[in-house]
Enzyme design. Structure first.
Site, PDB file in Angstrom:
ATOM      1  N   ASP A   1       6.341   4.109   1.941  1.00  0.00           N
ATOM      2  CA  ASP A   1       6.512   4.299   3.440  1.00  0.00           C
ATOM      3  C   ASP A   1       4.768   4.746   3.901  1.00  0.00           C
ATOM      4  OD1 ASP A   1       6.360   4.920   5.957  1.00  0.00           O
ATOM      5  OD2 ASP A   1       8.044   6.811   5.695  1.00  0.00           O
TER       6      ASP A   1
ATOM      7  N   THR B   1       0.723   3.011   4.933  1.00  0.00           N
ATOM      8  CA  THR B   1       0.313   2.753   5.899  1.00  0.00           C
ATOM      9  C   THR B   1       0.169   1.437   6.077  1.00  0.00           C
ATOM     10  OG1 THR B   1      -1.850   3.767   4.896  1.00  0.00           O
ATOM     11  CG2 THR B   1      -1.142   4.798   7.030  1.00  0.00           C
TER      12      THR B   1
END
Ligand code: SAM
Length: 281
Positions: free
Chosen positions: A155, A157
């Site tokens: 998960d 950026t």
């Protein structure tokens, strides 16, 4: 009236009306903001890119967690890389078979912001006895750990700044080393309409390393400009072929409600529009 403009892509941008700025500052690694918007509720922004919003987080977090966790017959150990807002952690912990979730987040400042401003989203998941929170670089963690996980969820950026390494072949190879035999790796892979090379790059690394590398798609309102792709890599090809009846059975036994995920949506998400199929093939 103030508007926040997210400029993530070269040709298109999106704007959100800012009703209130709840936090604005700098963590050790990133510029961070918590904004409030009439339709979306609270919005987490890192380095001027929207990460999550209370209004639509359910799409991304449910589909990133539940597709691999219901595909695997008995997931016990989960590793989350990134995910500082805690929304994914909260979804993973809903699975009764899950005994531990290790989450390696680079930026302790994001976790602190999430604890203060996004409790509705993480529901105290950081305090669950099965949670093992490590503040550190996810790439370094998978390169060094001796632990093995049934499911790894990235998960991250987007591939700029500290998240860039999480799209590299070396990182994916280390993830593979950290998976159990029928383990599954799922990754945040951007919006293919605008980030085609990012998706093509990840899939070609998956196919070099695993027996199967593919993607499934979801529609997240605030990840603008088309469907979003989540990468899928595993050595066990049967896991993507689990039928709807089996998924229904697992979903029923897990006994929690969802807002986007269903066994039918799970199966359908792997049906890729031709422009995305071409990118990954
Ligand atoms: N759902 C979001 C999206 O799709 O853009 C991602 C949200 S989550 C907040 C992304 C997290 O990844 C951030 O908190 C960031 O600090 C973390 N991160 C970035 N690079 C990292 C790395 N190398 N190791 C671990 N965490 C990292």
């Amino acid at each position: 009236m103030d508007w926040f403009t997210e400029i993530l892509h070269t040709d298109l941008a999106q704007k959100l009306r800012v009703d209130k700025v709840l936090y604005e500052g700098q963590t050790e690694f990133q510029d961070a903001k918590v904004l409030s918007n009439g339709r979306l509720g609270k919005v987490l922004v890192l380095d001027n890119v929207v990460q999550t919003t209370l209004g639509d987080e359910f799409v991304y977090h449910e589909m990133l967690a539940h597709v691999p966790l219901f595909s695997h017959p008995h997931p016990k150990t989960v590793l989350i890389i990134g995910g500082g807002d805690g929304g994914l952690l909260e979804e993973a912990l809903k699975h009764p078979s899950v005994e531990s979730v290790t989450m390696v987040e680079l930026d302790g400042g994001v976790v602190e912001l999430a604890k203060e401003h996004f409790v509705e989203l993480n529901q105290g998941a950081f305090d669950d006895h099965r949670t093992n929170l490590i503040i550190g670089d996810g790439a370094k963690f998978v390169a060094e750990t001796d632990e093995r996980f049934d499911v790894i969820l990235v998960d991250s950026t987007d591939p700029h700044g500290p998240g860039e390494v999480l799209f590299s072949r070396g990182f994916y190879a280390d993830c593979k080393r950290c998976l159990t035999e029928s383990g599954i790796l799922v990754t945040q892979n951007g919006v293919p309409f605008l980030q085609a090379s990012e998706l093509a790059g990840s899939i070609s690394h998956f196919r070099a390393l695993f027996n199967e590398g593919s993607a499934y798609v979801i529609t997240v309102p605030t990840y603008a400009f088309g469907m979003m792709a989540l990468g899928w890599a595993t050595d066990d090809k049967s896991l993507r072929q689990v039928d709807v009846a089996t998924l229904e059975d697992r979903f029923k036994k897990a006994a929690f409600a969802t807002n986007y995920y269903s066994p039918e949506v799970h199966k359908a998400a792997f049906a890729l529009p031709m422009y995305i199929k071409r990118i990954i093939d």
